[in-house]
Scaffold this motif. Structure first.
Motif, mmCIF file in Angstrom:
data_model
loop_
_atom_site.group_PDB
_atom_site.id
_atom_site.type_symbol
_atom_site.label_atom_id
_atom_site.label_comp_id
_atom_site.label_asym_id
_atom_site.label_seq_id
_atom_site.Cartn_x
_atom_site.Cartn_y
_atom_site.Cartn_z
ATOM 1 N N GLY A 42 0.783 -1.227 0.000
ATOM 2 C CA GLY A 42 0.000 0.000 0.000
ATOM 3 C C GLY A 42 0.816 1.278 0.000
ATOM 4 N N LYS A 43 2.130 1.152 -0.093
ATOM 5 C CA LYS A 43 2.984 2.339 -0.072
ATOM 6 C C LYS A 43 3.819 2.415 -1.347
ATOM 7 N N GLU A 44 4.334 3.605 -1.601
ATOM 8 C CA GLU A 44 5.205 3.768 -2.748
ATOM 9 C C GLU A 44 6.600 3.221 -2.443
ATOM 10 N N SER A 86 19.123 -4.041 14.081
ATOM 11 C CA SER A 86 18.087 -3.377 14.891
ATOM 12 C C SER A 86 16.806 -3.194 14.087
ATOM 13 N N LEU A 87 16.379 -4.258 13.462
ATOM 14 C CA LEU A 87 15.215 -4.169 12.586
ATOM 15 C C LEU A 87 13.951 -3.829 13.362
ATOM 16 N N LYS A 88 13.078 -3.093 12.699
ATOM 17 C CA LYS A 88 11.811 -2.658 13.287
ATOM 18 C C LYS A 88 10.664 -3.171 12.421
ATOM 19 N N PRO A 89 9.477 -3.300 12.994
ATOM 20 C CA PRO A 89 8.330 -3.735 12.181
ATOM 21 C C PRO A 89 8.105 -2.849 10.965
ATOM 22 N N GLU A 90 8.401 -1.576 11.074
ATOM 23 C CA GLU A 90 8.198 -0.666 9.938
ATOM 24 C C GLU A 90 9.218 -0.881 8.825
#
Length: 130
Positions: A42-44, A86-90
């Protein structure tokens, strides 16, 4: 014929690490800048990181990944890497590597523009769980 093949994606918990690889064939990558982009549902598509050609000045990162991701190249292996810590859900997205035909030697805005790149890989999925 230039081909780029990404690998190394997968499922990881928040705080974990992954290393993406982009194996290139068709011509030596040392003469041209390489970039990593990503696209979440859903994002570019957005810029992640770039590295100038081997005789250039260095690397560039999106603010959202600076200090956590590192782009590098191994010219004998004709491969570019993206070390992600340090990965993030985003950070969840399909990650694409790309190669330009423009011999950009300095870090500049063109490296952040997807239109600068002529060749793209098929992408590798990275999923970060919370």
């Amino acid at each position: 014929q230039v081909q780029l093949v990404e690998s190394g994606g997968g499922l990881v918990q928040a705080g974990g690490s992954l290393r993406l690889s982009c194996a290139a064939s068709g011509r030596p990558i040392r003469f041209y800048p390489m970039g990593w982009f990503r696209q979440a549902p859903g994002k570019e598509r957005e810029f992640v990181a770039a590295i100038t050609w081997s005789g250039g000045t260095g690397t560039d990162y999106a603010d959202s990944v600076k200090g956590r991701f590192t782009i590098s190249r191994d010219n004998p292996k004709n491969t570019v890497y993206l070390q992600m810590n340090s990965l993030k859900p985003e950070d969840t997205a399909v990650y694409y590597c790309a190669e330009t035909v423009i011999p950009i030697g300095d870090v500049e805005s063109r490296l952040r523009n997807g239109r600068t790149y002529a060749y793209w890989g098929q992408g590798t999925q990275v999923t970060v769980s919370s």
